[in-house]
Write a protein that holds these residues in place. Structure first.
Motif, PDB file in Angstrom:
ATOM      1  N   LEU A   1       1.100  -8.195 -12.212  1.00 22.80           N
ATOM      2  CA  LEU A   1      -0.140  -7.593 -12.717  1.00 22.80           C
ATOM      3  C   LEU A   1      -0.500  -6.392 -11.858  1.00 22.80           C
ATOM      4  O   LEU A   1      -0.802  -6.521 -10.673  1.00 22.80           O
ATOM      5  N   GLU A   2      -0.457  -5.212 -12.465  1.00 21.09           N
ATOM      6  CA  GLU A   2      -0.780  -3.960 -11.760  1.00 21.09           C
ATOM      7  C   GLU A   2      -1.994  -3.305 -12.399  1.00 21.09           C
ATOM      8  O   GLU A   2      -2.177  -3.369 -13.609  1.00 21.09           O
ATOM      9  N   ASP A   3      -2.789  -2.642 -11.568  1.00 17.23           N
ATOM     10  CA  ASP A   3      -3.923  -1.875 -12.092  1.00 17.23           C
ATOM     11  C   ASP A   3      -3.427  -0.581 -12.737  1.00 17.23           C
ATOM     12  O   ASP A   3      -3.876  -0.183 -13.799  1.00 17.23           O
TER      13      ASP A   3
ATOM     14  N   PHE B   1      -1.162   3.334 -17.266  1.00 13.15           N
ATOM     15  CA  PHE B   1       0.177   3.879 -17.046  1.00 13.15           C
ATOM     16  C   PHE B   1       0.105   5.395 -17.209  1.00 13.15           C
ATOM     17  O   PHE B   1      -0.509   5.896 -18.154  1.00 13.15           O
ATOM     18  N   LYS B   2       0.722   6.108 -16.246  1.00  7.23           N
ATOM     19  CA  LYS B   2       0.765   7.575 -16.327  1.00  7.23           C
ATOM     20  C   LYS B   2       2.193   8.005 -16.666  1.00  7.23           C
ATOM     21  O   LYS B   2       3.019   8.219 -15.762  1.00  7.23           O
ATOM     22  N   PRO B   3       2.517   8.106 -17.957  1.00  7.32           N
ATOM     23  CA  PRO B   3       3.906   8.404 -18.347  1.00  7.32           C
ATOM     24  C   PRO B   3       4.435   9.719 -17.783  1.00  7.32           C
ATOM     25  O   PRO B   3       5.617   9.816 -17.453  1.00  7.32           O
TER      26      PRO B   3
ATOM     27  N   SER C   1       0.836  -1.192   0.000  1.00  8.35           N
ATOM     28  CA  SER C   1       0.000   0.000   0.000  1.00  8.35           C
ATOM     29  C   SER C   1       0.870   1.241   0.000  1.00  8.35           C
ATOM     30  O   SER C   1       1.789   1.370   0.795  1.00  8.35           O
ATOM     31  N   SER C   2       0.630   2.186  -0.931  1.00 12.55           N
ATOM     32  CA  SER C   2       1.475   3.383  -1.002  1.00 12.55           C
ATOM     33  C   SER C   2       0.650   4.644  -1.169  1.00 12.55           C
ATOM     34  O   SER C   2       1.172   5.713  -1.404  1.00 12.55           O
ATOM     35  N   TYR C   3      -0.657   4.504  -1.081  1.00  9.25           N
ATOM     36  CA  TYR C   3      -1.499   5.612  -1.482  1.00  9.25           C
ATOM     37  C   TYR C   3      -2.486   6.002  -0.403  1.00  9.25           C
ATOM     38  O   TYR C   3      -3.034   5.165   0.265  1.00  9.25           O
TER      39      TYR C   3
ATOM     40  N   GLY D   1     -11.607  -1.690  -9.898  1.00  9.38           N
ATOM     41  CA  GLY D   1     -10.564  -2.080  -8.939  1.00  9.38           C
ATOM     42  C   GLY D   1      -9.868  -0.907  -8.293  1.00  9.38           C
ATOM     43  O   GLY D   1      -9.405  -0.997  -7.157  1.00  9.38           O
ATOM     44  N   LEU D   2      -9.798   0.218  -8.996  1.00 14.91           N
ATOM     45  CA  LEU D   2      -9.105   1.401  -8.455  1.00 14.91           C
ATOM     46  C   LEU D   2     -10.021   2.150  -7.489  1.00 14.91           C
ATOM     47  O   LEU D   2     -11.213   2.324  -7.758  1.00 14.91           O
ATOM     48  N   ASP D   3      -9.428   2.631  -6.407  1.00 13.39           N
ATOM     49  CA  ASP D   3     -10.232   3.281  -5.370  1.00 13.39           C
ATOM     50  C   ASP D   3      -9.909   4.749  -5.212  1.00 13.39           C
ATOM     51  O   ASP D   3      -8.829   5.217  -5.575  1.00 13.39           O
TER      52      ASP D   3
HETATM   53  P1  IMP Z   1       2.892   4.588  -7.671  1.00 14.36           P
HETATM   54  O1  IMP Z   1       3.697   3.929  -6.592  1.00 14.36           O
HETATM   55  O2  IMP Z   1       2.946   6.081  -7.592  1.00 14.36           O
HETATM   56  O3  IMP Z   1       3.239   4.089  -9.060  1.00 14.36           O
HETATM   57  O4  IMP Z   1       1.386   4.265  -7.399  1.00 14.36           O
HETATM   58  C1  IMP Z   1       0.881   3.008  -7.594  1.00 14.36           C
HETATM   59  C2  IMP Z   1      -0.361   2.753  -6.778  1.00 14.36           C
HETATM   60  O5  IMP Z   1      -1.032   3.960  -6.406  1.00 14.36           O
HETATM   61  C3  IMP Z   1      -1.350   1.963  -7.596  1.00 14.36           C
HETATM   62  O6  IMP Z   1      -1.171   0.589  -7.443  1.00 14.36           O
HETATM   63  C4  IMP Z   1      -2.682   2.468  -7.076  1.00 14.36           C
HETATM   64  O7  IMP Z   1      -3.084   1.714  -5.953  1.00 14.36           O
HETATM   65  C5  IMP Z   1      -2.412   3.887  -6.631  1.00 14.36           C
HETATM   66  N1  IMP Z   1      -2.798   4.881  -7.663  1.00 14.36           N
HETATM   67  C6  IMP Z   1      -1.983   5.593  -8.472  1.00 14.36           C
HETATM   68  N2  IMP Z   1      -2.665   6.403  -9.277  1.00 14.36           N
HETATM   69  C7  IMP Z   1      -3.968   6.235  -8.958  1.00 14.36           C
HETATM   70  C8  IMP Z   1      -5.204   6.785  -9.468  1.00 14.36           C
HETATM   71  O8  IMP Z   1      -5.263   7.622 -10.388  1.00 14.36           O
HETATM   72  N3  IMP Z   1      -6.349   6.319  -8.884  1.00 14.36           N
HETATM   73  C9  IMP Z   1      -6.353   5.397  -7.890  1.00 14.36           C
HETATM   74  N4  IMP Z   1      -5.229   4.847  -7.394  1.00 14.36           N
HETATM   75  C10 IMP Z   1      -4.053   5.257  -7.929  1.00 14.36           C
END
Ligand code: IMP
Ligand code: MG
Length: 178
Positions: free
Chosen positions: A101-103, A133-135, A72-74, A160-162
């Motif tokens: 597998l990543e959302d 993916f957010k480039p 969990s990072s968010y 799946g995204l919250d």
């Molecule tokens: P990262 O570590 O910044 O790449 O973030 C990855 C994780 O953050 C993902 O697996 C999601 O759980 C969450 N996340 C990132 N962007 C979004 C978003 O736009 N909506 C919801 N969750 C997000």
């Protein structure tokens, strides 16, 4: 389709479920064509549960296995930059061909952490499949092998995204309305 409200924020439809199905289908096709031997898919919960379930039904590689891990990072709409440990990997993954597998991959902090934890287990190979993916937000050099759709730096929810734990059940992907 009508906008929806989650925690007092308004979201509009961004990727309808028909388009999601087409994206997932095409990703499965590309993964199948990569002919990965005895693949172990590692689904990163919670966000990947719906994507994992849909894509796995279309994987035809022999001896396919799937396992689920959690990190969990968010919190809220901003990444905290903090990532917890990998939980849920019960089996020996040494010498396995892994497909993560990543959302969604945003900054890539989560992905980097997962990969460094998996590498400690002396796996044979790691490939990465992400639905979104957010480039513009990505800060890492790790190549992403299978990308469903690259999207702008907007906050998205659904499939799946919250957004603070709600909205995962939505069949479409919505984005925050400005
Ligand atoms: P990262 O570590 O910044 O790449 O973030 C990855 C994780 O953050 C993902 O697996 C999601 O759980 C969450 N996340 C990132 N962007 C979004 C978003 O736009 N909506 C919801 N969750 C997000
Ligand atoms: Mg989340």
């Amino acid at each position: 389709m009508k906008p929806i409200t989650l925690h007092n924020k308004t979201f509009e439809v961004f990727i309808p479920e028909t388009e999601i199905a087409a994206i997932v289908h095409s990703m499965a096709h590309n993964i199948n064509n990569a002919r990965i031997k005895d693949p172990l898919f590692i689904s990163v919960l919670n966000g990947s549960f719906m994507f994992s379930s849909d894509i796995m039904k279309k994987i035809t590689l022999p001896n396919t296995e799937i396992s689920f891990v959690k990190l969990s990072s968010y919190s809220g709409t901003q990444t905290t930059g903090e990532v917890s440990k990998l939980i849920g990997l019960g089996q020996d993954i040494r010498n396995r061909n892994i497909i993560i597998l990543e959302d969604i991959i945003d900054t890539g902090i989560t992905l980097e952490k997962i990969i460094s934890l998996l590498e400690k287990e002396e796996v044979a190979d790691i490939k990465v499949a992400t639905l979104l993916f957010k480039p513009e937000a990505y800060t890492k050099e790790i190549p992403i092998d299978f990308i469903g759709k690259s999207i702008p730096n907007d906050f998205v929810v659904g499939y799946g995204l919250d957004y603070d734990e709600i909205g995962r059940n939505l069949p479409h992907i919505f984005k925050l309305k400005n």
